[in-house]
Each structure stands twice: as C-alpha cells, then as structure tokens.
Design a protein around this motif. Structure first.
Motif, mmCIF file in Angstrom:
data_model
loop_
_atom_site.group_PDB
_atom_site.id
_atom_site.type_symbol
_atom_site.label_atom_id
_atom_site.label_comp_id
_atom_site.label_asym_id
_atom_site.label_seq_id
_atom_site.Cartn_x
_atom_site.Cartn_y
_atom_site.Cartn_z
ATOM 1 N N PHE A 48 -2.456 -4.569 3.936
ATOM 2 C CA PHE A 48 -1.824 -3.438 4.201
ATOM 3 C C PHE A 48 -0.637 -3.538 5.081
ATOM 4 N N SER A 49 0.206 -4.699 4.707
ATOM 5 C CA SER A 49 1.411 -5.205 5.518
ATOM 6 C C SER A 49 2.510 -4.542 4.854
ATOM 7 N N ALA A 50 2.487 -4.034 3.963
ATOM 8 C CA ALA A 50 4.003 -3.639 3.266
ATOM 9 C C ALA A 50 3.768 -2.017 2.588
ATOM 10 N N PRO A 51 3.576 -1.208 3.551
ATOM 11 C CA PRO A 51 3.586 0.214 3.106
ATOM 12 C C PRO A 51 4.794 0.611 2.246
ATOM 13 N N ILE A 92 15.865 6.169 3.875
ATOM 14 C CA ILE A 92 17.171 5.804 3.401
ATOM 15 C C ILE A 92 17.821 6.803 2.799
ATOM 16 N N ALA A 93 19.045 7.274 3.289
ATOM 17 C CA ALA A 93 19.854 8.336 2.752
ATOM 18 C C ALA A 93 20.039 8.104 1.034
ATOM 19 N N GLY A 94 19.859 9.111 0.423
ATOM 20 C CA GLY A 94 19.993 8.948 -1.039
ATOM 21 C C GLY A 94 19.109 8.393 -1.871
ATOM 22 N N VAL A 95 17.852 7.738 -1.090
ATOM 23 C CA VAL A 95 16.862 7.066 -1.493
ATOM 24 C C VAL A 95 15.467 8.156 -1.280
ATOM 25 N N THR A 96 14.830 7.993 -0.425
ATOM 26 C CA THR A 96 13.652 8.475 0.198
ATOM 27 C C THR A 96 13.187 8.558 1.622
ATOM 28 N N GLY A 97 12.402 9.128 2.057
ATOM 29 C CA GLY A 97 11.872 9.138 3.424
ATOM 30 C C GLY A 97 10.339 8.229 3.340
ATOM 31 N N ILE A 98 9.920 7.868 4.540
ATOM 32 C CA ILE A 98 8.727 7.162 4.333
ATOM 33 C C ILE A 98 7.884 7.555 5.879
ATOM 34 N N SER A 99 6.636 7.577 5.820
ATOM 35 C CA SER A 99 5.922 7.892 7.120
ATOM 36 C C SER A 99 4.638 7.180 7.010
ATOM 37 N N VAL A 100 4.223 6.700 8.051
ATOM 38 C CA VAL A 100 2.766 5.928 8.404
ATOM 39 C C VAL A 100 2.213 6.300 9.536
ATOM 40 N N THR A 101 1.102 6.403 9.602
ATOM 41 C CA THR A 101 0.467 6.325 10.875
ATOM 42 C C THR A 101 -0.610 5.096 10.982
ATOM 43 N N LEU A 102 -0.416 4.483 12.296
ATOM 44 C CA LEU A 102 -1.268 3.206 12.498
ATOM 45 C C LEU A 102 -2.782 3.675 12.860
ATOM 46 N N ALA A 103 -3.759 3.323 12.149
ATOM 47 C CA ALA A 103 -5.036 3.642 12.437
ATOM 48 C C ALA A 103 -5.715 2.662 13.429
ATOM 49 N N PRO A 104 -6.967 2.810 13.777
ATOM 50 C CA PRO A 104 -7.273 1.839 14.801
ATOM 51 C C PRO A 104 -7.691 0.419 13.942
ATOM 52 N N ARG A 105 -7.849 -0.871 14.838
ATOM 53 C CA ARG A 105 -7.901 -2.046 14.353
ATOM 54 C C ARG A 105 -8.905 -2.107 13.058
ATOM 55 N N ALA A 106 -8.259 -2.926 12.081
ATOM 56 C CA ALA A 106 -9.289 -3.164 10.800
ATOM 57 C C ALA A 106 -10.501 -3.825 11.212
ATOM 58 N N VAL A 116 4.364 -1.713 17.938
ATOM 59 C CA VAL A 116 3.611 -0.352 17.738
ATOM 60 C C VAL A 116 2.254 -0.343 18.108
ATOM 61 N N LEU A 117 1.400 0.434 18.421
ATOM 62 C CA LEU A 117 0.086 0.422 18.732
ATOM 63 C C LEU A 117 -0.961 1.235 18.127
ATOM 64 N N PRO A 118 -2.026 1.244 17.786
ATOM 65 C CA PRO A 118 -2.856 2.121 17.069
ATOM 66 C C PRO A 118 -2.503 3.635 17.482
ATOM 67 N N GLY A 119 -2.513 4.500 16.649
ATOM 68 C CA GLY A 119 -2.044 5.964 16.930
ATOM 69 C C GLY A 119 -0.770 6.473 16.816
ATOM 70 N N CYS A 127 0.996 -1.486 0.116
ATOM 71 C CA CYS A 127 -0.078 0.072 -0.009
ATOM 72 C C CYS A 127 0.966 1.193 0.136
ATOM 73 N N ASP A 128 0.389 2.549 -0.380
ATOM 74 C CA ASP A 128 1.043 3.511 -0.458
ATOM 75 C C ASP A 128 1.313 4.176 0.998
ATOM 76 N N ALA A 129 2.468 4.345 1.293
ATOM 77 C CA ALA A 129 2.656 4.951 2.603
ATOM 78 C C ALA A 129 2.392 6.575 2.488
ATOM 79 N N GLY A 130 2.508 7.312 3.684
ATOM 80 C CA GLY A 130 2.209 8.788 3.652
ATOM 81 C C GLY A 130 0.741 8.928 4.405
ATOM 82 N N GLY A 131 -0.101 8.057 4.358
ATOM 83 C CA GLY A 131 -1.225 8.227 5.109
ATOM 84 C C GLY A 131 -1.372 7.041 6.306
ATOM 85 N N ALA A 132 -2.653 6.776 6.494
ATOM 86 C CA ALA A 132 -2.814 5.965 7.642
ATOM 87 C C ALA A 132 -2.881 4.221 7.177
ATOM 88 N N VAL A 133 -2.480 3.471 8.088
ATOM 89 C CA VAL A 133 -3.022 2.048 7.553
ATOM 90 C C VAL A 133 -3.484 1.413 8.811
#
Length: 232
Positions: free
Chosen positions: A136-139, A218-232, A208-211, A62-68
């Motif tokens: 959603f196990s691979a942002p 990774i230097a020279g490649v890109t950044g990544i961010s993800v927020t854990l939403a409540p349980r599916a 990690v926990l919800p929230g 799934c795309d990173a940058g948002g919530a999973v």
C-alpha cells in the motif's frame, strides 16, 4: 498450455476515471529528487544531473480515495505527492521528441516512504526497497486518459494534511519534465504498456500519523485523497 503449481496472483491494476475497466500494471518506476527545492530539503545539490530511478512492486499500488494502513517497522512515515504517467505504448531508447506518444494517461499518486528505514539504508549503503516498496505504499487516483488531460507541463501540484497545505508547487518546477523522464528511463529498460512512472515530488514532504487525512491534486489532471488507518 501452461500449468502452474498454484493459481497466480491477480494482475495488479488501478482504476480508470469514468470507466469500469481497470489499467493493468506491469512495473512502477519512480524518479528521485526531480524538484530543486525538494532536493535541497533532502540535503542534496539540485544541479541538473541525470535523474535516478528506483522501483516499487506493481502490487504496492492501491486505489486512492479510501484508507490505507499505516505500515509496520516505522515511526516516520512520509508523504510525497507526485504526477503519475501511465505508459500505453512500449519502446526502447525513445527520443524526447517522440516520448509523449507513448503516454496513455496521467494521474496523481502519493509515494509513501518509511523515512527512518530509508535514512538507515543510505547510511549503510544499502538498497531502499524496504523504505519504498512496502504494501500500500503507492496510492494512485483513477487514471485519466491523455485525450482529456493533454500533456501537463505546468500547473499546480499540492497536498494538504488534515486541511493544512504542506506541498504547493508547479509542474513547471520539475528539473526533468515528462518527455525527458520517459526517454531517459527507456535507455535503460524497455518500457511497455502498463508501466507507471512517478515523476518526483516537490518540497514540503513530512511525517504523518494514523488517522491523518491527505488530500491534494494536480491542476488539469485529478485530485487525490487518502486516510491513514491504524498500523497494519
């Protein structure tokens, strides 16, 4: 003309940095215990034995940058920050010397793992699928073409949880670098355009926990961010 019993599911894909196009995903291979310190923290010997691989479904990406969503069936969800290799040219039994010619680009990904289910599977000698291949196990952050990244063999790889650094290492710490990984993987299966390879995680993995907010890069490649939403 092929006729299907129902409309096929959309092709899984990941964003491409700076483009409206997307990278179609064929298969996802993951390398286990490719950093010595991580092997030790998992209770294993980090000697340079041949790497082992497991897979995730293409639509687990799934795309990173948002919530999973925090997944069901676990109370011990772990993060694993990784360099991701995108294959652009296929091949079988690829030599180490020519392996990088098959790379389309790179990104940062997080291998989310239901560690309690993995531990149970290991104890019972069962496959890891339920621990590794859930929705959603691979942002993955937007892929960056190799023309912009080069082939990163060293550089900082790090991840913080809620601003606290948890993983901090260097790509040079990999037991098996990218050319070796591609070559070894291609001896068993024919790689093809659209394949992704998660190249292993450094030490520092944890729960990690919800929230919780995960941020890294990774230097020279890109950044990544993800927020854990409540349980599916």
């Amino acid at each position: 003309m092929v006729r299907y019993a129902f409309s096929p599911a959309p092709t899984p894909s990941v964003a491409i940095d700076g483009s409206e196009e997307r990278f179609p995903i064929r298969r996802v291979f993951c390398v286990g215990r490719n950093y010595a310190a991580h092997a030790r923290e998992m209770g294993k010997d980090p000697d340079r034995e041949p790497p082992f691989f497991f897979t995730k479904p293409a639509d687990a990406v799934c795309d990173a940058g948002g919530a999973v969503p925090y997944p069901p069936l676990t109370d011990d969800l772990h993060f694993e920050m990784e360099l991701v290799v995108a294959i652009g040219t296929g091949g079988h039994d690829i030599s180490v010397a020519h392996a990088l010619e098959h790379v389309w680009g790179y990104s940062a990904g997080i291998d989310l793992t239901r560690r309690d289910l993995q531990a149970e599977a290991k104890e019972m000698g069962r496959p890891w699928d339920w621990a590794k291949g859930f929705d959603f196990s691979a942002p993955v952050a937007p892929l960056v073409p190799v023309a912009r990244t080069g082939h990163p063999a060293s550089g900082r790889i790090h991840l913080a949880v809620n601003g606290e650094t948890r993983q901090d290492a260097d790509l040079a710490d990999q037991i098996w670098p990218v050319p070796d990984i591609i070559s070894i993987c291609s001896r068993s299966v024919r790689l093809a355009p659209g394949d992704l390879i998660f190249t292993g995680t450094p030490a520092g993995v944890g729960a990690v926990l919800p929230g919780d907010r995960l941020e890294g890069g990774i230097a020279g490649v890109t950044g990544i961010s993800v927020t854990l939403a409540p349980r599916a």
